[in-house]
Design an enzyme around this catalytic site. Structure first.
Site, PDB file in Angstrom:
ATOM      1  CG  ASP A  33      64.835  35.721 -93.434  1.00 19.76           C
ATOM      2  OD1 ASP A  33      65.453  35.078 -93.715  1.00 19.76           O
ATOM      3  OD2 ASP A  33      64.858  37.090 -93.009  1.00 19.76           O
ATOM      4  CB  ILE A  34      64.331  38.865 -88.711  1.00 26.34           C
ATOM      5  CG1 ILE A  34      63.783  40.069 -87.566  1.00 26.34           C
ATOM      6  CG2 ILE A  34      65.565  39.445 -89.474  1.00 26.34           C
ATOM      7  CD1 ILE A  34      64.854  40.171 -86.640  1.00 26.34           C
ATOM      8  CG  ASN A  91      72.543  32.329-100.084  1.00 24.29           C
ATOM      9  OD1 ASN A  91      72.705  32.378-101.198  1.00 24.29           O
ATOM     10  ND2 ASN A  91      71.715  33.096 -99.605  1.00 24.29           N
ATOM     11  CD  GLU A  99      72.836  38.884 -95.008  1.00 24.02           C
ATOM     12  OE1 GLU A  99      72.277  38.688 -94.008  1.00 24.02           O
ATOM     13  OE2 GLU A  99      72.821  39.426 -96.011  1.00 24.02           O
ATOM     14  CB  VAL A 100      73.440  33.602 -90.588  1.00 20.84           C
ATOM     15  CG1 VAL A 100      73.336  32.755 -89.216  1.00 20.84           C
ATOM     16  CG2 VAL A 100      72.571  34.995 -90.471  1.00 20.84           C
ATOM     17  CG  HIS A 104      70.434  29.615 -93.003  1.00 17.80           C
ATOM     18  ND1 HIS A 104      71.822  30.007 -92.770  1.00 17.80           N
ATOM     19  CD2 HIS A 104      70.253  30.591 -94.244  1.00 17.80           C
ATOM     20  CE1 HIS A 104      72.200  30.777 -93.441  1.00 17.80           C
ATOM     21  NE2 HIS A 104      71.240  31.480 -94.303  1.00 17.80           N
ATOM     22  CG  HIS A 106      66.901  31.256 -97.706  1.00 17.45           C
ATOM     23  ND1 HIS A 106      66.845  32.828 -96.888  1.00 17.45           N
ATOM     24  CD2 HIS A 106      68.460  31.135 -97.594  1.00 17.45           C
ATOM     25  CE1 HIS A 106      67.996  33.235 -96.584  1.00 17.45           C
ATOM     26  NE2 HIS A 106      69.123  32.517 -96.960  1.00 17.45           N
TER      27      HIS A 106
HETATM   28  P1  5GP Z   1      72.026  34.046 -95.706  1.00 12.55           P
HETATM   29  O1  5GP Z   1      72.216  35.317 -96.604  1.00 12.55           O
HETATM   30  O2  5GP Z   1      73.118  33.834 -94.813  1.00 12.55           O
HETATM   31  O3  5GP Z   1      71.757  32.921 -96.619  1.00 12.55           O
HETATM   32  O4  5GP Z   1      70.825  34.410 -95.036  1.00 12.55           O
HETATM   33  C1  5GP Z   1      70.765  34.916 -93.729  1.00 12.55           C
HETATM   34  C2  5GP Z   1      69.061  35.076 -93.437  1.00 12.55           C
HETATM   35  O5  5GP Z   1      68.878  35.199 -92.154  1.00 12.55           O
HETATM   36  C3  5GP Z   1      68.581  36.573 -93.945  1.00 12.55           C
HETATM   37  O6  5GP Z   1      67.697  36.217 -94.771  1.00 12.55           O
HETATM   38  C4  5GP Z   1      68.144  37.402 -92.819  1.00 12.55           C
HETATM   39  O7  5GP Z   1      67.182  38.194 -93.046  1.00 12.55           O
HETATM   40  C5  5GP Z   1      68.001  36.275 -91.789  1.00 12.55           C
HETATM   41  N1  5GP Z   1      68.188  36.707 -90.269  1.00 12.55           N
HETATM   42  C6  5GP Z   1      69.341  37.248 -89.769  1.00 12.55           C
HETATM   43  N2  5GP Z   1      69.207  37.698 -88.431  1.00 12.55           N
HETATM   44  C7  5GP Z   1      67.989  37.132 -88.040  1.00 12.55           C
HETATM   45  C8  5GP Z   1      67.301  37.040 -86.966  1.00 12.55           C
HETATM   46  O8  5GP Z   1      67.821  37.562 -85.800  1.00 12.55           O
HETATM   47  N3  5GP Z   1      66.223  36.426 -86.921  1.00 12.55           N
HETATM   48  C9  5GP Z   1      65.507  35.737 -88.198  1.00 12.55           C
HETATM   49  N4  5GP Z   1      64.446  35.099 -88.047  1.00 12.55           N
HETATM   50  N5  5GP Z   1      66.225  35.931 -89.171  1.00 12.55           N
HETATM   51  C10 5GP Z   1      67.180  36.327 -89.322  1.00 12.55           C
END
Ligand code: 5GP
Length: 122
Positions: A33-34, A91, A99-100, A104, A106
């Site tokens: 994760d970034i 999520n 968010e994405v 995915h 985690h």
């Molecule tokens: P969500 O809230 O959708 O479950 O989590 C999305 C995750 O994607 C977050 O933990 C965020 O830090 C990670 N993320 C967002 N953009 C990028 C990216 O460009 N590269 C990587 N490696 N992780 C990302």
């Protein structure tokens, strides 16, 4: 809602954006994760176009579902988390603050992770 082919993980899958890869096979890609929330924070994603946990559970093949969970277990083991413990989290949607819009998992680990979910605000 149609799958958004320009979401950040779709772009990582196409190689348009770099990632710190930890695992890949024909169904799965995994990378750090970034913005890590724990000492180890890895994202495990299917290569297929699934926008969420709900979409993946409903539409992915048995092979894709098995590959994702097997990969998560293997990565956690290889990251040294199997002994001390780790958390898998997906999520889905608004209440979970997804968010994405590409499904995915985690993998969190490397420290005590506390209780399962945050208390309600207020
Ligand atoms: P969500 O809230 O959708 O479950 O989590 C999305 C995750 O994607 C977050 O933990 C965020 O830090 C990670 N993320 C967002 N953009 C990028 C990216 O460009 N590269 C990587 N490696 N992780 C990302």
């Amino acid at each position: 809602m149609a799958y958004d082919r320009n979401n950040i993980f779709a772009r990582i899958l196409r190689g348009e954006i770099p990632c710190k890869k930890v695992f890949e096979d024909s169904h799965v890609l995994a990378f750090h994760d970034i913005n890590p929330q724990t000492p180890t924070h890895v994202l495990v994603i299917p290569r297929g176009e699934y926008e969420s946990a709900d979409d993946f559970a409903a539409k992915a093949s048995d092979a894709e579902i098995a590959a994702l969970l097997r990969a998560a277990g293997r990565i956690a083991r290889e990251q040294g988390l199997a002994e001390t413990g780790y958390r898998l989290l997906a999520n889905h949607g608004r209440d979970a603050h997804q968010e994405v819009p590409h499904f995915h998992l985690h993998i969190f680990g490397g420290r005590d992770l506390g209780r399962m979910v945050a208390k309600p605000a207020g």
